[in-house]
Design a protein around this motif. Structure first.
Motif, PDB file in Angstrom:
ATOM      1  N   VAL A   1      25.134  38.427  78.461  1.00  0.00           N
ATOM      2  CA  VAL A   1      26.407  37.359  78.156  1.00  0.00           C
ATOM      3  C   VAL A   1      26.282  36.472  77.892  1.00  0.00           C
ATOM      4  O   VAL A   1      26.694  35.180  76.790  1.00  0.00           O
ATOM      5  N   ALA A   2      25.854  35.249  79.432  1.00  0.00           N
ATOM      6  CA  ALA A   2      25.257  34.394  79.503  1.00  0.00           C
ATOM      7  C   ALA A   2      24.562  33.809  77.847  1.00  0.00           C
ATOM      8  O   ALA A   2      24.473  32.953  77.284  1.00  0.00           O
ATOM      9  N   LEU A   3      23.443  34.945  77.693  1.00  0.00           N
ATOM     10  CA  LEU A   3      22.807  34.413  76.424  1.00  0.00           C
ATOM     11  C   LEU A   3      22.919  34.319  74.828  1.00  0.00           C
ATOM     12  O   LEU A   3      22.723  33.547  74.506  1.00  0.00           O
ATOM     13  N   ASP A   4      24.135  35.082  74.367  1.00  0.00           N
ATOM     14  CA  ASP A   4      24.448  35.490  74.207  1.00  0.00           C
ATOM     15  C   ASP A   4      24.994  34.559  73.172  1.00  0.00           C
ATOM     16  O   ASP A   4      25.346  34.061  72.195  1.00  0.00           O
ATOM     17  N   ARG A   5      26.008  34.168  74.625  1.00  0.00           N
ATOM     18  CA  ARG A   5      27.320  32.738  74.372  1.00  0.00           C
ATOM     19  C   ARG A   5      26.131  31.323  74.335  1.00  0.00           C
ATOM     20  O   ARG A   5      26.937  30.017  72.844  1.00  0.00           O
ATOM     21  N   TYR A   6      25.127  31.481  74.801  1.00  0.00           N
ATOM     22  CA  TYR A   6      24.373  30.216  75.024  1.00  0.00           C
ATOM     23  C   TYR A   6      23.493  30.455  73.523  1.00  0.00           C
ATOM     24  O   TYR A   6      23.543  29.234  72.437  1.00  0.00           O
ATOM     25  N   LEU A   7      23.821  30.910  72.415  1.00  0.00           N
ATOM     26  CA  LEU A   7      22.652  31.410  71.276  1.00  0.00           C
ATOM     27  C   LEU A   7      23.701  30.865  70.346  1.00  0.00           C
ATOM     28  O   LEU A   7      23.044  30.111  69.295  1.00  0.00           O
ATOM     29  N   ARG A   8      24.803  31.660  70.319  1.00  0.00           N
ATOM     30  CA  ARG A   8      26.526  31.125  69.645  1.00  0.00           C
ATOM     31  C   ARG A   8      26.842  29.553  69.058  1.00  0.00           C
ATOM     32  O   ARG A   8      27.072  29.102  68.642  1.00  0.00           O
ATOM     33  N   VAL A   9      26.722  29.426  70.651  1.00  0.00           N
ATOM     34  CA  VAL A   9      27.047  28.266  70.414  1.00  0.00           C
ATOM     35  C   VAL A   9      25.843  26.497  70.562  1.00  0.00           C
ATOM     36  O   VAL A   9      26.488  25.561  69.609  1.00  0.00           O
ATOM     37  N   VAL A  10      24.995  26.616  71.623  1.00  0.00           N
ATOM     38  CA  VAL A  10      23.870  25.619  71.075  1.00  0.00           C
ATOM     39  C   VAL A  10      22.840  25.860  69.671  1.00  0.00           C
ATOM     40  O   VAL A  10      22.440  25.261  69.255  1.00  0.00           O
ATOM     41  N   HIS A  11      22.604  27.294  69.319  1.00  0.00           N
ATOM     42  CA  HIS A  11      21.867  27.389  68.070  1.00  0.00           C
ATOM     43  C   HIS A  11      22.536  28.224  67.261  1.00  0.00           C
ATOM     44  O   HIS A  11      21.989  29.798  67.168  1.00  0.00           O
ATOM     45  N   PRO A  12      23.511  27.802  67.012  1.00  0.00           N
ATOM     46  CA  PRO A  12      24.348  28.474  65.609  1.00  0.00           C
ATOM     47  C   PRO A  12      23.653  29.278  64.045  1.00  0.00           C
ATOM     48  O   PRO A  12      24.285  30.257  63.768  1.00  0.00           O
ATOM     49  N   ARG A  13      22.609  28.643  63.786  1.00  0.00           N
ATOM     50  CA  ARG A  13      21.861  28.952  63.100  1.00  0.00           C
ATOM     51  C   ARG A  13      21.011  30.032  63.171  1.00  0.00           C
ATOM     52  O   ARG A  13      19.949  30.435  62.098  1.00  0.00           O
ATOM     53  N   LEU A  14      20.697  30.751  64.440  1.00  0.00           N
ATOM     54  CA  LEU A  14      19.354  31.399  64.125  1.00  0.00           C
ATOM     55  C   LEU A  14      20.458  32.760  63.582  1.00  0.00           C
ATOM     56  O   LEU A  14      21.645  33.227  64.419  1.00  0.00           O
ATOM     57  N   ARG A  15      19.476  33.839  63.383  1.00  0.00           N
ATOM     58  CA  ARG A  15      19.478  34.929  62.409  1.00  0.00           C
ATOM     59  C   ARG A  15      19.774  35.936  63.791  1.00  0.00           C
ATOM     60  O   ARG A  15      21.015  36.835  63.371  1.00  0.00           O
ATOM     61  N   VAL A  16      19.756  35.851  64.873  1.00  0.00           N
ATOM     62  CA  VAL A  16      20.264  37.288  66.161  1.00  0.00           C
ATOM     63  C   VAL A  16      21.480  36.423  66.300  1.00  0.00           C
ATOM     64  O   VAL A  16      22.501  37.445  66.978  1.00  0.00           O
ATOM     65  N   ASN A  17      22.269  35.511  65.867  1.00  0.00           N
ATOM     66  CA  ASN A  17      23.745  35.161  66.043  1.00  0.00           C
ATOM     67  C   ASN A  17      24.651  36.134  65.422  1.00  0.00           C
ATOM     68  O   ASN A  17      25.802  36.282  64.943  1.00  0.00           O
ATOM     69  N   SER A  18      24.113  37.088  64.032  1.00  0.00           N
ATOM     70  CA  SER A  18      24.607  37.196  63.362  1.00  0.00           C
ATOM     71  C   SER A  18      24.270  39.164  62.682  1.00  0.00           C
ATOM     72  O   SER A  18      24.782  39.754  61.951  1.00  0.00           O
ATOM     73  N   LEU A  19      23.994  39.208  65.139  1.00  0.00           N
ATOM     74  CA  LEU A  19      24.371  40.867  64.673  1.00  0.00           C
ATOM     75  C   LEU A  19      24.981  41.643  64.559  1.00  0.00           C
ATOM     76  O   LEU A  19      26.509  41.068  64.786  1.00  0.00           O
ATOM     77  N   SER A  20      25.210  42.514  63.983  1.00  0.00           N
ATOM     78  CA  SER A  20      26.565  43.991  64.263  1.00  0.00           C
ATOM     79  C   SER A  20      26.682  44.331  65.422  1.00  0.00           C
ATOM     80  O   SER A  20      25.685  44.247  66.261  1.00  0.00           O
ATOM     81  N   LEU A  21      27.489  45.096  65.055  1.00  0.00           N
ATOM     82  CA  LEU A  21      28.184  45.693  66.088  1.00  0.00           C
ATOM     83  C   LEU A  21      27.429  46.929  66.966  1.00  0.00           C
ATOM     84  O   LEU A  21      26.755  47.388  67.655  1.00  0.00           O
ATOM     85  N   ARG A  22      26.652  47.453  65.891  1.00  0.00           N
ATOM     86  CA  ARG A  22      26.106  47.949  65.934  1.00  0.00           C
ATOM     87  C   ARG A  22      24.279  48.136  67.011  1.00  0.00           C
ATOM     88  O   ARG A  22      23.664  48.269  67.442  1.00  0.00           O
ATOM     89  N   ALA A  23      23.673  47.427  66.155  1.00  0.00           N
ATOM     90  CA  ALA A  23      22.759  46.078  66.935  1.00  0.00           C
ATOM     91  C   ALA A  23      23.554  45.974  68.379  1.00  0.00           C
ATOM     92  O   ALA A  23      22.548  45.687  69.035  1.00  0.00           O
ATOM     93  N   ALA A  24      24.227  45.326  68.390  1.00  0.00           N
ATOM     94  CA  ALA A  24      24.640  44.831  69.982  1.00  0.00           C
ATOM     95  C   ALA A  24      24.995  46.541  70.774  1.00  0.00           C
ATOM     96  O   ALA A  24      24.584  46.782  72.025  1.00  0.00           O
ATOM     97  N   TRP A  25      25.613  47.058  70.351  1.00  0.00           N
ATOM     98  CA  TRP A  25      25.531  48.570  70.580  1.00  0.00           C
ATOM     99  C   TRP A  25      23.961  48.808  71.677  1.00  0.00           C
ATOM    100  O   TRP A  25      23.416  49.575  72.401  1.00  0.00           O
ATOM    101  N   GLY A  26      22.562  48.561  69.999  1.00  0.00           N
ATOM    102  CA  GLY A  26      21.952  49.211  70.154  1.00  0.00           C
ATOM    103  C   GLY A  26      21.343  48.570  71.604  1.00  0.00           C
ATOM    104  O   GLY A  26      20.217  49.196  72.411  1.00  0.00           O
TER     105      GLY A  26
END
Length: 321
Positions: free
Chosen positions: A110-135
């Motif tokens: 959770v901490a890593l997800d929020r960090y990437l989305r706020v601090v590095h919003p342009r990274l492709r990892v931030n566009s993960l789908s729900l299916r990828a999150a469940w994976g």
């Protein structure tokens, strides 16, 4: 515990009763708090994001952890006497260790997800789908299940069927015991460092972006959430790290008073590692107003108040978005 002295009893009725009582309270609060959170996920949240998926898995892990606590509470309240035999001891110990490790892993995710989305919003990892999150969530569960059986298969039990290694299983060999110790420290210290780094970067970035006065409450809310996460982690896990270090330092001491103090401190610290399952609902409340509303409804119901009519439903809009 890795320190064993058969000729030196470490029994303390006061300490054992206190630990048993603490585990009982952790179980009650953990089951109630996380059950409400689970209900909120199913019936209150209208929009799911990867962040919600990780929180949901954290709730499941905390519920599993809470279900194992009554047995260990009874163990301590009965003077550290185990009445269920070796196999249930190992199975419950496996459940406790696995769910505790999964909980730490998802706190970190959770901490890593929020960090990437706020601090590095342009990274492709931030566009993960729900299916990828469940994976990703499934991989975390699988990894922790693969790592946990050491505690189930190699944990040392004595000839006395009334004993159970409780929070600190002991490996049958020196190599397995060392592996378990290394794994424990990695599971605690590495997530603590990652959570501290991510939350620190998150706060700095938000302070730069949200300088307008109308957005200051958002920063304050985020600061409180960061402080709660770090306090929760430090309170629950750092005492256990410290006591296990002390065990290795003082394991050669012959003084029974020193041995007893270390054993009792380790038992207390071990019980604190389960406290996060009861305190996690605080994180949920700061993450989304839907959880706050659900807990308020429960409190009103417990206090005999009538349920507030026409309460609006909440979408998943966490305090970092």
């Amino acid at each position: 515990m890795p320190m064993e002295h058969t000729n030196c009893s470490a029994a303390s009725t006061v300490v054992e009763t206190a630990i048993g009582t603490m585990l009982t309270l952790e179980c009650i609060l953990g089951l109630m708090g996380n059950a409400v959170a689970l209900w909120t996920f199913f019936y209150r949240l209208k929009v799911w994001k990867p962040y919600a998926v990780y929180l949901f898995n954290l709730v499941v892990a905390d519920l599993l952890l809470a279900t194992s606590l009554p047995f260990f509470a009874a163990f301590y309240l009965n003077g550290k006497t185990w009445k269920l035999g070796h196999t249930p001891c190992r199975v419950l110990l496996c459940l406790l260790t696995c769910s505790r490790g999964v909980g730490v892993a998802f706190l970190t995710t959770v901490a890593l997800d929020r960090y990437l989305r706020v601090v590095h919003p342009r990274l492709r990892v931030n566009s993960l789908s729900l299916r990828a999150a469940w994976g990703i969530s499934s991989l975390i569960w699988l990894l922790m299940v693969v790592l946990t059986p050491q505690n189930l298969l190699t944990c040392k039990t004595t000839q006395n069927s009334t004993e159970c290694p409780s929070f600190y299983p002991i490996g049958e060999t020196e190599v397995s015991a060392t592996c378990q110790e290394v794994l424990f420290f990695l599971q605690v210290l590495l997530p603590f460092v990652l959570i501290s780094f991510c939350n620190g970067g998150l706060i700095r970035t938000l302070q730069k972006r949200l300088r307008e006065s109308d957005k200051q409450p958002r920063i304050r809310r985020t600061r409180v959430l960061v402080a709660v996460v770090l306090l929760l982690f430090g309170l629950c896990f750092l005492p256990s790290v410290l006591t296990r270090v002390l065990v290795h330092i003082f394991q050669e001491f012959e003084s029974c008073s020193v041995q007893q103090a270390i054993v009792q401190a380790s038992d207390i610290a071990g019980s604190l590692t389960c406290l996060h399952s009861a305190l996690s609902p605080v994180i949920y409340c700061f993450s989304n107003p839907a959880f706050t509303h659900s807990y308020r409804k429960v409190f009103r119901s417990l206090r005999g108040r009538r349920k507030a009519a026409g309460s609006p439903s909440s979408n998943l809009r966490d305090c970092y978005s």
